[in-house]
Design an enzyme around this catalytic site. Structure first.
Site, short mmCIF file in Angstrom:
data_model
loop_
_atom_site.label_atom_id
_atom_site.label_comp_id
_atom_site.label_asym_id
_atom_site.label_seq_id
_atom_site.Cartn_x
_atom_site.Cartn_y
_atom_site.Cartn_z
CD GLU A 133 -24.58 15.92 38.79
OE1 GLU A 133 -25.68 15.38 38.55
OE2 GLU A 133 -24.15 16.13 39.93
CB CYS A 135 -22.81 26.31 39.35
SG CYS A 135 -21.94 25.49 40.71
CB CYS A 138 -13.90 16.89 45.61
SG CYS A 138 -13.18 18.20 46.64
CB CYS A 161 -16.67 18.95 52.76
SG CYS A 161 -15.29 20.09 52.54
CB CYS A 180 -19.64 18.12 49.88
SG CYS A 180 -19.44 18.41 48.11
N GLY A 183 -15.30 19.54 42.83
CA GLY A 183 -13.86 19.74 42.93
C GLY A 183 -13.45 20.95 43.75
CD GLU A 184 -10.37 23.96 46.95
OE1 GLU A 184 -9.98 25.01 46.40
OE2 GLU A 184 -11.25 23.93 47.83
CB SER A 225 -16.19 28.54 45.88
OG SER A 225 -16.46 28.06 47.19
CB SER A 261 -16.24 26.45 51.66
OG SER A 261 -16.76 26.61 50.36
CG LEU A 262 -15.35 29.93 58.12
CD1 LEU A 262 -13.84 29.72 58.08
CD2 LEU A 262 -15.68 31.32 58.69
CG HIS A 263 -19.09 25.54 55.31
ND1 HIS A 263 -19.95 26.46 54.76
CD2 HIS A 263 -18.44 24.93 54.27
CE1 HIS A 263 -19.85 26.42 53.44
NE2 HIS A 263 -18.94 25.51 53.12
CG ASN A 317 -29.19 22.37 49.75
OD1 ASN A 317 -30.33 22.80 49.94
ND2 ASN A 317 -28.21 23.13 49.30
CB CYS A 342 -24.93 24.63 48.00
SG CYS A 342 -23.31 24.74 48.77
#
Length: 339
Positions: free
Chosen positions: A91, A106, A113, A117, A120, A160-161, A190, A213-215, A289, A332
């Site tokens: 996507e 994006c 991936c 996470c 995600c 993906g990373e 990212s 992406s710390l979070h 989200n 996201c």
């Protein structure tokens, strides 16, 4: 087998044109139609003679990517489900923002991936394969062909990373810059924190924006939601980011998803401010989200603004990411690559 024009650079197009008895100049014309004007068919290349167009249609197609589904959000965000010839799907999302001329794509860098996470949707698929540079740029070509709009900004924040497909991502960025005329400062990569690859980007002096992406404000919370913490912990990541900002002279963007009751407390904000105190960075707060299959909650509005206030009081520049495409699962963490 027909050639795919969108998978050839200018030199390859020149070789193709010469091989069929045409001049190098024809290659430049085709190149401009594909990359700068994003036409969907050879028939639209109107400065080519009709005779040449008919011959070209026998030998080549513009792109072999297929738009399986297109969804338009109430806020103007457009999500595309795309299929490659091997039937794998990704996507990609076109985002528009009020009162801004920028149009941001994006893009995805992998099918699936491996990072897993917890918040995600992509990670729930697992890793399937890397995308080639041209499979990455074809996402933008598909957007521009379908919408007739010109993308001005690229963010590698789709599926993906990106740093686990770094060679192909860097090549795609070069093509976006040279062929699509998108400035390097208008691209953002990212990552969840692949330390050796961040060090590699520091070494080459990448001038695009690096987003992390710390979070979480500490390793204990981060490990609950991001398996990468077990391999590249938050302290190792900090050292890498310090090295990156010193070598490139660029500040990084810290992405922080606020999850209700997990990482959105006042103490988390203070701990985050302490962790980032000496790092040249901006902080982008993201509202969690919903993703099918998890039990996380969106934070309360008061907690969001208190979190932002505490970071600002500590001297950090903080923004709250505008929510886009939530109603079509394009926000996201919601991209899954499935219908």
């Amino acid at each position: 087998m027909q050639k795919v024009l969108s998978k050839m650079n200018l030199e390859e197009l020149e070789e193709f044109c010469l091989s069929i008895g045409e001049s190098r100049f024809r290659a430049r014309q085709i190149y401009n139609w594909v990359y700068l004007k994003s036409v969907g068919s050879v028939d639209e290349m109107t400065d080519l003679s009709k005779k040449f167009r008919e011959r070209l249609k026998e030998l080549a197609i513009v792109s072999d990517i297929k738009i399986v589904k297109k969804q338009v959000s109430a806020d103007g965000t457009v999500k595309f489900l795309l299929e490659y010839p091997d039937k794998e799907r990704v996507e990609t999302v076109l985002m528009r923002f009020d009162n801004r001329s920028n149009l941001t794509a994006c893009v995805s860098s992998q099918v699936g991936c491996a990072m897993g996470c917890a918040f995600c949707a992509t990670g729930k698929r697992g890793f399937i394969r890397n995308l080639t540079p041209y499979e990455i740029i074809e996402q933008v070509l598909a957007i521009q062909t379908e919408t007739r709009l010109k993308v001005t900004n690229i963010v590698f924040m789709g599926q993906g990373e990106p740093l686990l497909n770094l060679k192909n991502v860097l090549e795609a960025m070069r093509i976006f810059n040279e062929c699509f005329q998108i400035g390097v400062r208008r691209m953002t990569v990212s990552t969840c924190g692949i330390v050796p690859k961040i060090d590699e980007l520091a070494q080459i002096g990448m001038q695009s924006t690096l987003a992390i992406s710390l979070h979480a404000p500490n390793g204990e919370i981060r490990q609950k939601i991001m398996p990468v913490e077990k391999k590249y912990d938050i302290n190792l990541l900090k050292k890498s980011l310090m090295n990156y900002t010193q070598k490139t002279g660029r500040r990084v963007t810290i992405e922080y998803i606020l999850i209700g009751g997990l990482n959105d407390s006042a103490q988390c904000a203070r701990d985050l401010a302490y962790y980032l105190d000496d790092l040249n960075c901006n902080i982008n707060l993201i509202i969690y989200n919903p993703v099918a299959g998890d039990s996380f909650k969106r934070p309360k509005k008061d907690d969001i603004y208190k979190f932002k206030y505490l970071l600002e009081t500590a001297g950090k520049k903080v923004t709250i990411r505008l929510e886009r495409g939530l109603d079509i699962d394009a926000a996201c963490g919601q991209l899954s690559g499935k219908i």
